[in-house]
Design a protein around this motif. Sequence first.
Motif, PDB file in Angstrom:
ATOM      1  N   UNK A  58      82.471  73.952  54.669  1.00 52.07           N
ATOM      2  CA  UNK A  58      83.564  74.460  53.850  1.00 52.07           C
ATOM      3  C   UNK A  58      83.997  75.811  54.426  1.00 52.07           C
ATOM      4  N   UNK A  59      85.109  75.812  55.134  1.00 51.10           N
ATOM      5  CA  UNK A  59      85.558  77.027  55.816  1.00 51.10           C
ATOM      6  C   UNK A  59      85.948  78.126  54.841  1.00 51.10           C
ATOM      7  N   UNK A  60      86.472  77.746  53.679  1.00 55.51           N
ATOM      8  CA  UNK A  60      86.868  78.760  52.694  1.00 55.51           C
ATOM      9  C   UNK A  60      85.656  79.532  52.178  1.00 55.51           C
ATOM     10  N   UNK A  61      84.616  78.810  51.793  1.00 56.22           N
ATOM     11  CA  UNK A  61      83.408  79.475  51.318  1.00 56.22           C
ATOM     12  C   UNK A  61      82.755  80.282  52.438  1.00 56.22           C
ATOM     13  N   UNK A  62      82.822  79.778  53.654  1.00 61.77           N
ATOM     14  CA  UNK A  62      82.272  80.524  54.791  1.00 61.77           C
ATOM     15  C   UNK A  62      83.008  81.848  54.975  1.00 61.77           C
ATOM     16  N   UNK A  63      84.353  81.819  54.823  1.00 61.21           N
ATOM     17  CA  UNK A  63      85.129  83.054  54.949  1.00 61.21           C
ATOM     18  C   UNK A  63      84.778  84.029  53.836  1.00 61.21           C
ATOM     19  N   UNK A  64      84.635  83.523  52.615  1.00 59.42           N
ATOM     20  CA  UNK A  64      84.237  84.397  51.509  1.00 59.42           C
ATOM     21  C   UNK A  64      82.849  85.005  51.763  1.00 59.42           C
ATOM     22  N   UNK A  65      81.949  84.231  52.339  1.00 58.35           N
ATOM     23  CA  UNK A  65      80.625  84.739  52.668  1.00 58.35           C
ATOM     24  C   UNK A  65      80.711  85.880  53.670  1.00 58.35           C
ATOM     25  N   UNK A  66      81.535  85.699  54.706  1.00 56.96           N
ATOM     26  CA  UNK A  66      81.692  86.754  55.709  1.00 56.96           C
ATOM     27  C   UNK A  66      82.271  88.018  55.091  1.00 56.96           C
ATOM     28  N   UNK A  67      83.253  87.846  54.202  1.00 61.34           N
ATOM     29  CA  UNK A  67      83.839  89.020  53.540  1.00 61.34           C
ATOM     30  C   UNK A  67      82.809  89.724  52.665  1.00 61.34           C
ATOM     31  N   UNK A  68      82.011  88.963  51.954  1.00 64.66           N
ATOM     32  CA  UNK A  68      80.977  89.562  51.096  1.00 64.66           C
ATOM     33  C   UNK A  68      79.960  90.314  51.940  1.00 64.66           C
TER      34      UNK A  68
END
Length: 332
Positions: free
Chosen positions: A7-17
């Motif tokens: 899930x690329x969206x959740x992965x991006x949110x993880x990187x931002x966090x």
Amino acid sequence: MPGAAVNETLSQYSDWSYTTATAIYVLALVFFLIEQSFGAKGRRAAERTRERARELVGAGGPGTSETVTPPAETPADRAARGRAERIGRMGAALTVLGVLLHLAALVLRGLATHRVPWGNMYEYIMAVTFIAVVTWLVVIRKFPARHLSGFLLLPVVILMFVGGTMLYTVAAPVQPALQSYWLIIHVSAAAASSGIFLVPGVASILYLIRTAHERNPKRFARFGSRLPAADVLDRIAYRTTVFAFPLFTFGVLCGAVWAEAAWGRFWGWDPKETTAFIAWVVYAAYLHSRATAGWRGTRAAVINTLGFAVTVFNLFFVNLVTTGLHSYAGVG
């Protein structure tokens, strides 16, 4: 679900966090360093007040009935301590916020990849630093050591910066060799114990500096005097090591069981196995020396510092430089 799509969206949110948590830790580090600087004056004044009170009591003699009043703390000293307290509480609040974002980064990474989020070096460092900060938050609730938080956050920030830049790996399924339930058991125990070991490592280094200052006040004059009593640092190092060592032992044993299932042998002197065994021996020696009256204090702290050095060596050099059966760093 090793074959599920990422899930690329959740992965991006993880990187931002992760990035935001690192930035907040840096800000908290600045607050704690300010507390260390401003609070040093107040702590030194309080120490001088206690020393003067002991001198006055001693001067009165054991048989005196006169009440000795210790010198009062000056308003300037109280103001300095008050500012340091407020800044320190702000730093602690920022650290808690950083931990929450750190946890979100781990959870989102796991949800994005449909597995536990410690399948490569980037994720492993994320987990190790998270455990280290959580352990430290527990420590500062038990010991008067909040003003030392900067010394713990400094290596955490460095590790997170290195992990997020040089060791960053895009979210992806793990290698087939790691698609096992032992990844959850063995690696989680290794990551948790490594994160906890960061705390006694820092405490033991500070203990050595403090005792060096006590033996020779001119050595580390400005820095050593700002540290808490050596006994406090010794107890922090010992109690956290006592908690981490059984977990580390469990991780080593689980690794041997996984090795037998994967490679047909419990032990093969692989670089990772060998270094982990050396670290286990060093920490076992520390606990033994700490429990033996003749080896407490500086000698025990030196052994614990050596164990911390071996753990760091195992984390970076063995994973990134040597080649062995544990070469799963996944550095992208």
